[in-house]
Design a protein around this motif. Structure first.
Motif, PDB file in Angstrom:
ATOM      1  N   PHE A  56       0.860  -1.184   0.000  1.00 35.43           N
ATOM      2  CA  PHE A  56       0.000   0.000   0.000  1.00 35.43           C
ATOM      3  C   PHE A  56       0.893   1.230   0.000  1.00 35.43           C
ATOM      4  N   ALA A  57       0.595   2.157  -0.882  1.00 33.51           N
ATOM      5  CA  ALA A  57       1.394   3.384  -0.976  1.00 33.51           C
ATOM      6  C   ALA A  57       0.475   4.538  -1.339  1.00 33.51           C
ATOM      7  N   THR A  58       0.851   5.746  -0.893  1.00 29.41           N
ATOM      8  CA  THR A  58       0.048   6.930  -1.167  1.00 29.41           C
ATOM      9  C   THR A  58       0.879   7.963  -1.898  1.00 29.41           C
ATOM     10  N   LEU A  59       0.327   8.466  -2.987  1.00 28.63           N
ATOM     11  CA  LEU A  59       0.917   9.565  -3.740  1.00 28.63           C
ATOM     12  C   LEU A  59       0.100  10.813  -3.436  1.00 28.63           C
ATOM     13  N   GLY A  60       0.772  11.933  -3.165  1.00 26.21           N
ATOM     14  CA  GLY A  60       0.051  13.167  -2.914  1.00 26.21           C
ATOM     15  C   GLY A  60      -0.145  13.439  -1.448  1.00 26.21           C
ATOM     16  N   GLY A  66      -9.399  10.693  -1.588  1.00 21.52           N
ATOM     17  CA  GLY A  66      -8.454  10.064  -2.485  1.00 21.52           C
ATOM     18  C   GLY A  66      -9.027   8.841  -3.165  1.00 21.52           C
ATOM     19  N   ILE A  67      -8.305   8.386  -4.160  1.00 22.89           N
ATOM     20  CA  ILE A  67      -8.762   7.298  -5.007  1.00 22.89           C
ATOM     21  C   ILE A  67      -7.798   6.125  -4.885  1.00 22.89           C
ATOM     22  N   PRO A 127      -5.215  12.595  -2.748  1.00 23.74           N
ATOM     23  CA  PRO A 127      -4.234  11.507  -2.864  1.00 23.74           C
ATOM     24  C   PRO A 127      -4.678  10.387  -3.795  1.00 23.74           C
ATOM     25  N   VAL A 128      -3.690   9.667  -4.306  1.00 20.23           N
ATOM     26  CA  VAL A 128      -3.900   8.425  -5.046  1.00 20.23           C
ATOM     27  C   VAL A 128      -3.250   7.313  -4.236  1.00 20.23           C
ATOM     28  N   PRO A 154      -7.297   7.678  10.277  1.00 24.81           N
ATOM     29  CA  PRO A 154      -8.254   8.791  10.264  1.00 24.81           C
ATOM     30  C   PRO A 154      -8.740   9.158   8.871  1.00 24.81           C
ATOM     31  N   HIS A 155      -7.925   8.860   7.844  1.00 23.89           N
ATOM     32  CA  HIS A 155      -8.270   9.255   6.489  1.00 23.89           C
ATOM     33  C   HIS A 155      -8.666   8.031   5.669  1.00 23.89           C
ATOM     34  N   LYS A 156      -9.916   7.974   5.273  1.00 22.86           N
ATOM     35  CA  LYS A 156     -10.383   6.860   4.448  1.00 22.86           C
ATOM     36  C   LYS A 156     -10.531   7.331   3.001  1.00 22.86           C
ATOM     37  N   PRO A 157     -10.097   6.516   2.017  1.00 22.79           N
ATOM     38  CA  PRO A 157     -10.308   6.888   0.617  1.00 22.79           C
ATOM     39  C   PRO A 157     -11.791   7.059   0.301  1.00 22.79           C
ATOM     40  N   ARG A 158     -12.071   7.899  -0.687  1.00 22.26           N
ATOM     41  CA  ARG A 158     -13.479   8.146  -0.992  1.00 22.26           C
ATOM     42  C   ARG A 158     -14.025   7.214  -2.064  1.00 22.26           C
TER      43      ARG A 158
END
Length: 385
Positions: A56-60, A66-67, A127-128, A154-158
């Motif tokens: 798992f990785a996050t860009l942005g 995020g997507i 984020p992506v 705390p941050h869930k993708p949309r």
């Protein structure tokens, strides 16, 4: 330095023989190092044995929303298949790229990796998230630890886009699946005295026949959903083992069956029906001969179906990325239902066709890869606007 091409990245990914029964760590390490080269840190989530990992990785920006771009790294075996090209070495001919996983679904992963430089070229307003899992082919196993970890943050993708092969057609739904094992324990004896024993194969055959009757009932027109092909929930027995010699009444027989369900149908109903038939009809007859006989049912794997609304944010974005709102469904399953259950609306769209998946000489066309590259370029433009 030129940007990496999805075709070249796919060739590297195909070189990793990530059959579900084997480790995927070499491929995951390759992806992690590739991302690190672009300044992106990856998180690895290992299985209990430490032999496989999801990435798992996050860009942005580290903000809510995020997507998710999701894909599985495992592939099905090539054993017993008549390949005319090396399955784990990509071959190219007539606009087709051959190799195990080209369609299902390393083609999509290659396109996502090729898109990383473009996604990072300008600041992203959202984020992506890259989610590459193990053991999707044997029950969507590797995505579950990722979803558990996401649930604690705390941050869930949309929303989530799963790149299974749909020929880049926008897909909003698929069936769920429940896989079960039935173990019939009978009583062995010499076949000359067959009535003194309990023939496990014959009782298993009765149970399989019952499953066939259940499947026929589910195929009745009143249960149809025209969005799917076939338009009804299905039941099938795929594996059976039993017996040791023809002159021995078999004491053991095991068979595996699956239920592929339309959204809204609970596969447990099939299991409950089979259990009631076993308890009410078969077991009394078996135990009249021997009280030690039994019929056991146990789950092997399961994942839910997917039915995303056509007017949802996820569907509308997918239509924008694909340039089409001709939404459809697929018969095969994905991890999409699990993302959806976790509160992340999900759609499915990726390069290639499942008509080539799981077959010898599996391929994806260059045109499909290029189309996926263009779709992800539109995603970058959308998030950088």
């Amino acid at each position: 330095m030129s940007e990496p091409r999805s075709r070249d990245l796919l060739a590297q990914l195909i070189g990793f023989a990530t059959v579900s029964r084997d480790s995927n760590l070499a491929l995951i390490d390759f992806i992690a190092q590739y991302l690190a080269g672009h300044g992106v840190q990856a998180e690895l989530l290992f299985n209990e044995a430490g032999t496989k990992a999801s990435l798992f990785a996050t860009l942005g920006p580290d903000i809510a929303g995020g997507i998710v771009l999701s894909g599985h790294t495992d592939v099905v075996p090539v054993d017993g298949q008549a390949w005319t090209v090396p399955p784990f070495e990509m071959s190219e001919a007539n606009g087709r790229l051959y190799g195990r996983g080209t369609a299902d679904m390393k083609g999509f992963i290659a396109c996502v990796l090729a898109a990383v430089p473009r996604l990072l070229a300008k600041p992203l307003r959202s984020p992506v998230h890259l989610a590459f899992s193990y053991d999707e082919e044997v029950g969507c196993l590797g995505v579950r630890p990722m979803l558990e970890a996401l649930n604690q943050r705390p941050h869930k993708p949309r929303l989530c886009l799963i790149g299974e092969p749909t020929e880049l057609q926008p897909v909003l739904g698929h069936k769920g699946k429940l896989a079960m094992r039935c173990e019939v324990h009978g009583l062995a004896c010499h076949s000359a005295y067959a009535p003194s024993g309990v023939n496990a194969i014959e009782y298993a055959a009765k149970l399989i026949g019952r499953l066939g009757s259940i499947g026929e009932a589910l195929a009745a027109p009143e249960h149809h959903d025209a969005r799917f092909d076939p338009p009804y929930s299905t039941v099938q027995t795929g594996l059976i083992q039993g017996g040791r010699a023809l002159n021995i009444v078999p004491a053991e027989c095991t068979f595996d069956f699956e239920v592929r369900t339309l959204p809204g149908f609970d596969a447990q109903q099939v299991v409950d029906d089979l259990r009631a038939y076993a308890d009410g009809d078969l077991l009394p007859r078996m135990q009249a001969v021997s009280v030690d006989t039994d019929i056991r049912l146990r789950p092997l794997s399961a994942y839910p179906g997917l039915a995303t609304a056509a007017d949802s944010e996820a569907a509308l974005l997918l239509a924008q990325l694909c340039g089409s709102d001709a939404f459809t469904t697929v018969a095969f399953g994905t991890e999409g239902g699990l993302f959806d259950e976790a509160g992340i609306p999900t759609v499915v769209c990726g390069p290639g066709s499942m008509d080539q998946g799981h077959k010898p000489d599996e391929f994806v066309t260059l045109a499909q890869l290029q189309g996926c590259d263009a779709m992800l370029a539109r995603l970058a433009d959308y998030l950088q606007a």
